[in-house]
Design an enzyme around this catalytic site. Structure first.
Site, short mmCIF file in Angstrom:
data_model
loop_
_atom_site.label_atom_id
_atom_site.label_comp_id
_atom_site.label_asym_id
_atom_site.label_seq_id
_atom_site.Cartn_x
_atom_site.Cartn_y
_atom_site.Cartn_z
N ARG A 31 5.85 -10.92 80.00
CA ARG A 31 6.79 -9.88 80.42
C ARG A 31 6.89 -9.81 81.94
NH1 ARG A 31 6.24 -4.17 78.00
NH2 ARG A 31 7.98 -4.12 79.43
N CYS A 37 4.09 4.16 75.41
CA CYS A 37 3.66 3.08 76.29
C CYS A 37 2.14 3.12 76.33
CB CYS A 37 4.25 3.32 77.68
SG CYS A 37 3.73 2.12 78.88
N ARG A 90 4.96 8.44 79.50
CA ARG A 90 5.86 8.08 80.60
C ARG A 90 7.16 8.86 80.48
NH1 ARG A 90 5.46 1.76 81.75
NH2 ARG A 90 6.44 2.42 83.70
N ASP A 127 -0.57 -0.84 89.66
CA ASP A 127 -0.32 -2.15 89.02
C ASP A 127 -1.36 -3.21 89.40
OD1 ASP A 127 1.89 -1.09 87.79
OD2 ASP A 127 3.34 -1.99 89.15
N LYS A 150 9.59 -8.73 89.83
CA LYS A 150 10.08 -8.17 88.56
C LYS A 150 10.64 -6.77 88.79
CE LYS A 150 7.00 -6.18 85.60
NZ LYS A 150 7.31 -4.79 85.17
N ASN A 151 9.87 -5.94 89.49
CA ASN A 151 10.27 -4.54 89.58
C ASN A 151 11.38 -4.28 90.59
OD1 ASN A 151 8.52 -3.99 87.55
ND2 ASN A 151 6.89 -3.12 88.83
N1 EPU Z 1 6.60 10.64 85.94
C1 EPU Z 1 6.90 11.90 85.51
N2 EPU Z 1 8.22 12.19 85.23
C2 EPU Z 1 9.21 11.27 85.39
C3 EPU Z 1 8.89 9.98 85.84
C4 EPU Z 1 7.55 9.68 86.11
O1 EPU Z 1 6.04 12.75 85.36
O2 EPU Z 1 10.38 11.60 85.14
C5 EPU Z 1 5.19 10.31 86.26
C6 EPU Z 1 4.65 9.13 85.45
O3 EPU Z 1 4.19 9.54 84.18
C7 EPU Z 1 3.56 8.62 86.36
C8 EPU Z 1 4.14 8.84 87.75
O4 EPU Z 1 5.14 9.85 87.59
O5 EPU Z 1 2.41 9.41 86.20
C9 EPU Z 1 4.74 7.63 88.39
O6 EPU Z 1 5.62 6.98 87.48
P1 EPU Z 1 6.91 6.19 87.96
O7 EPU Z 1 8.13 6.90 87.48
O8 EPU Z 1 6.83 5.91 89.42
O9 EPU Z 1 6.78 4.84 87.14
P2 EPU Z 1 8.00 3.93 86.73
O10 EPU Z 1 9.05 4.03 87.75
O11 EPU Z 1 8.36 4.20 85.33
C10 EPU Z 1 7.30 1.80 88.02
C11 EPU Z 1 6.92 0.38 87.68
C12 EPU Z 1 5.56 0.36 87.03
C13 EPU Z 1 4.55 0.98 88.00
C14 EPU Z 1 4.99 2.40 88.38
C15 EPU Z 1 4.10 3.05 89.41
C16 EPU Z 1 9.04 -0.70 87.26
C17 EPU Z 1 9.95 -1.35 86.30
N3 EPU Z 1 7.92 -0.19 86.78
O12 EPU Z 1 7.34 2.49 86.79
O13 EPU Z 1 5.24 -1.02 86.86
O14 EPU Z 1 3.28 1.02 87.40
O15 EPU Z 1 6.33 2.36 88.91
O16 EPU Z 1 4.06 2.28 90.55
O17 EPU Z 1 9.32 -0.67 88.44
C18 EPU Z 1 4.23 -2.87 85.83
O18 EPU Z 1 4.94 -3.60 86.53
O19 EPU Z 1 3.25 -3.31 85.16
C19 EPU Z 1 4.52 -1.44 85.76
C20 EPU Z 1 4.09 -0.66 84.78
#
Ligand code: EPU
Length: 420
Positions: A398, A115, A120, A306, A22-23
């Site tokens: 999802r 969320c 996030r 995850d 998915k990701n």
């Molecule tokens: N963060 C910030 N600022 C930003 C972006 C992120 O402070 O601009 C923080 C977040 O709040 C969090 C950390 O950085 O504390 C990591 O977040 P990240 O940005 O890596 O998360 P994401 O890219 O939004 C993806 C996956 C998530 C998974 C996370 C962490 C996808 C579509 N989603 O989210 O997957 O938990 O990386 O590995 O790739 C899931 O599949 O259930 C899911 C939530």
């Protein structure tokens, strides 16, 4: 709305095949916006999240065809505005921002809403776009980014919770069409980032270092169409391995990349579950005397956030006291209250769950709250005495392709019914 009923206590046996990630699929589908030419993506799982992403691409003007797991996207003429009604269902919608900025030099995307797994923010994504020369405005619930031209820059994307996965993807997708060289420091190393970089390179991008903390992108003037197979879903694989641990007689998870699930197999082996790894298959055998564990979630290659909820479900049934600390999303513990309703003994102390293993869990009506918390409830239900009713199953749909059917194939007594 559907709910899932699980008649617990049936031992699982046999093998299942993991779906495409998915990701990986979500940013790769978004990246098809970077070229006018058709792109063919194989192995896209049939999930509501991938469906939402295709709806966004269609809204932007792309032609989309889907035949089982193969999706063809032709983004010949596209717009650059993704409003609230098309992006609100999925936080990962934000990953169209980078490719739209790269291709159109402007994009307006509604901001993702709240969320349940915690705050996030997207500040790091925006910081990256600004470094490339874009102006950023947040107004009326939308984020607007625009730049007469993008210029390569050195950007550090490490935030207070570590690197950002979609932030790295977004900046990489904008930078592939920038003038000059971009260096992303503090990049996310997740296999999904590498898969996206491989896809972009097949489209003609020049990206090096994906999978390390430093990604170097030499901008090119245009990208072309390509064909790609997405990697197997490491979190689905890990979830099935935990299913095998929690009530398996011996199961094999096929179409898996063992290196991608190493932290999960290491954790399960530390609990005492025998694991055997072949080329693209992992088998797990039962252990009546599985042990407690100390576990901390970390960015890849550490133990994934995850998989935290699923592991909590398992550790609630292993002997002794386990301590689980969530370092990525410190509030990601929606499953704890529901697992306690099934007889689990666990206490939250800030971002740490202290889990006293119990001999038995009991079936109960429980509520799914987010994707991975829901998976944890299903896993607990497989082990529990009696019937577990998991409502709000749309959370599971999802991110898990046919989870109930795949568990049935392994021998679980699980059925999906319409909620009255
Ligand atoms: N963060 C910030 N600022 C930003 C972006 C992120 O402070 O601009 C923080 C977040 O709040 C969090 C950390 O950085 O504390 C990591 O977040 P990240 O940005 O890596 O998360 P994401 O890219 O939004 C993806 C996956 C998530 C998974 C996370 C962490 C996808 C579509 N989603 O989210 O997957 O938990 O990386 O590995 O790739 C899931 O599949 O259930 C899911 C939530």
């Amino acid at each position: 709305m559907d709910k899932i009923l699980i008649h617990g206590g049936r031992p699982l046996a046999g093998s299942i095949k993991v779906s495409g990630s998915k990701n990986s699929s979500l940013p790769i589908l978004a990246a098809t916006l970077l070229t006018r030419e058709p792109c063919v993506v194989h192995g896209v799982p049939d999930l509501s999240d991938t469906h939402y992403m295709l709806q966004i691409l269609i809204h932007l003007g792309a032609q989309v065809e889907r035949a089982s797991g193969t999706v063809t996207v032709s983004a010949d003429n596209i717009g650059s505005v993704a409003p609230y009604n098309v992006v609100r269902k999925m936080r990962a919608s934000i990953c169209v921002l980078g490719p739209l900025l790269g291709r159109c030099k402007e994009a307006t995307v509604s901001l993702p809403g709240g969320c349940v797994i915690g705050d996030r923010p997207i500040d790091l994504h925006l910081k990256g776009f600004e470094a490339l020369g874009a102006a950023v405005r947040v107004e009326g619930g939308n984020v607007k980014v625009f730049a007469p031209k993008l210029t390569g820059a050195i950007i550090n994307l490490r935030g207070k919770f570590g690197p950002t996965v979609l932030g790295t993807d977004n900046v990489m997708m904008a930078a592939v069409l920038a003038d000059g060289v971009t260096v992303i420091e503090g990049a996310a190393q997740e296999p999904e980032v590498v898969d996206l970089a491989n896809f972009l390179n097949k489209m003609g991008a020049r990206i090096e270092g994906a999978g390390t903390r430093r990604i170097i992108i030499e901008g090119v003037s245009a990208l072309h169409g390509t064909e790609h197979d997405v990697i197997p879903d490491r979190i689905e694989a890990g979830t099935f391995l935990v299913a095998g641990a929690i009530c398996g007689k011996g199961i094999t998870v096929k179409r898996v990349e063992p290196e991608h699930v190493r932290s999960t197999t290491n954790a399960l082996a530390s609990c005492g579950f025998p694991i055997s790894i072949a080329d693209h298959a992992i088998s797990i055998s039962p252990n009546g005397e599985a042990k407690a564990l100390e576990l901390t979630t970390e960015p890849y290659p550490g133990f994934p956030s995850d998989m935290q909820a699923q592991m909590c479900a398992l550790l609630s049934t292993t002997d002794g006291i386990s301590v689980v600390t969530e370092n990525i999303f410190p509030q990601r513990y929606m499953h704890v209250a529901e697992l306690k309703r099934m007889g689990a003994e666990m206490q939250l102390e800030g971002a740490t769950a202290v889990i006293q293993g119990v001999d038995r869990l009991f079936g109960a009506p429980v509520m799914a709250s987010d994707l991975r918390a829901s998976a944890a409830l299903v896993l607990a239900g497989l082990k529990a005495d009696g019937i577990t009713e998991v409502s709000r199953v749309y959370h599971i749909d999802r991110g898990y392709e046919r989870l109930d059917e795949k568990l049935s194939e392994l021998g679980a007594h699980i059925e999906r019914v319409k909620e009255t």
